[in-house]
Design a protein around this motif. Structure first.
Motif, mmCIF file in Angstrom:
data_model
loop_
_atom_site.group_PDB
_atom_site.id
_atom_site.type_symbol
_atom_site.label_atom_id
_atom_site.label_comp_id
_atom_site.label_asym_id
_atom_site.label_seq_id
_atom_site.Cartn_x
_atom_site.Cartn_y
_atom_site.Cartn_z
ATOM 1 N N TRP A 226 0.733 -1.361 0.081
ATOM 2 C CA TRP A 226 0.072 -0.002 -0.196
ATOM 3 C C TRP A 226 0.923 1.153 0.088
ATOM 4 C CZ3 TRP A 226 -1.355 3.241 4.496
ATOM 5 C CH2 TRP A 226 -2.456 4.327 3.923
ATOM 6 N N LEU A 227 1.858 1.265 0.713
ATOM 7 C CA LEU A 227 2.715 2.432 1.009
ATOM 8 C C LEU A 227 3.483 2.611 -0.492
ATOM 9 C CD1 LEU A 227 4.119 2.117 4.501
ATOM 10 C CD2 LEU A 227 2.507 3.818 3.761
ATOM 11 N N ASN A 228 3.822 1.460 -1.083
ATOM 12 C CA ASN A 228 4.725 1.643 -2.526
ATOM 13 C C ASN A 228 3.620 1.754 -3.818
ATOM 14 O OD1 ASN A 228 7.028 1.839 -1.273
ATOM 15 N ND2 ASN A 228 7.074 -0.681 -1.258
ATOM 16 N N ALA A 229 2.136 1.898 -3.227
ATOM 17 C CA ALA A 229 1.186 1.972 -4.370
ATOM 18 C C ALA A 229 1.225 0.930 -5.356
ATOM 19 C CB ALA A 229 1.316 3.438 -5.277
ATOM 20 N N ARG A 230 1.496 -0.251 -4.917
ATOM 21 C CA ARG A 230 1.084 -1.523 -5.573
ATOM 22 C C ARG A 230 -0.060 -2.278 -5.216
ATOM 23 N NH1 ARG A 230 7.197 -3.885 -4.395
ATOM 24 N NH2 ARG A 230 6.104 -3.734 -2.163
ATOM 25 N N THR A 231 -0.612 -3.209 -6.275
ATOM 26 C CA THR A 231 -1.784 -3.901 -5.811
ATOM 27 C C THR A 231 -1.404 -4.818 -4.494
ATOM 28 O OG1 THR A 231 -1.292 -5.290 -7.363
ATOM 29 C CG2 THR A 231 -3.046 -3.706 -7.987
ATOM 30 N N CYS A 232 -2.042 -5.726 -3.925
ATOM 31 C CA CYS A 232 -1.971 -6.333 -2.837
ATOM 32 C C CYS A 232 -1.594 -7.816 -3.214
ATOM 33 C CB CYS A 232 -3.369 -6.570 -2.044
ATOM 34 S SG CYS A 232 -2.995 -7.748 -0.457
#
Length: 74
Positions: free
Chosen positions: A30-36
């Motif tokens: 989430w902090l790296n703006a990636r999907t889970c």
């Protein structure tokens, strides 16, 4: 009875560690703006709104209760 309490303690410890590890992975994603990457949610969602967070809280509460019971049986 003591064997059951020890088994419960170990199982809840493992479950708690697993739940918080998954939540940590979700937080990093989430902090790296990636999907889970753990598959708990679809898309980019705040990890504190996911079922993994609530599961980690429940595992922690039950682990604490189990630790108190384990300590009292010693």
């Amino acid at each position: 009875m003591k064997k059951l309490i020890v088994t419960e303690f170990i199982l809840l410890l493992a479950g708690t560690l697993f739940a918080w590890t998954n939540l940590g992975i979700e937080m990093v994603d989430w902090l790296n703006a990636r999907t889970c990457s753990t598959g708990c949610v679809v898309g980019i969602v705040n990890p504190f709104y996911t079922p993994c967070f609530y599961g980690a809280i429940m595992f922690t509460i039950t682990f604490i209760i189990s630790a108190v019971i384990y300590k009292k049986t010693k």
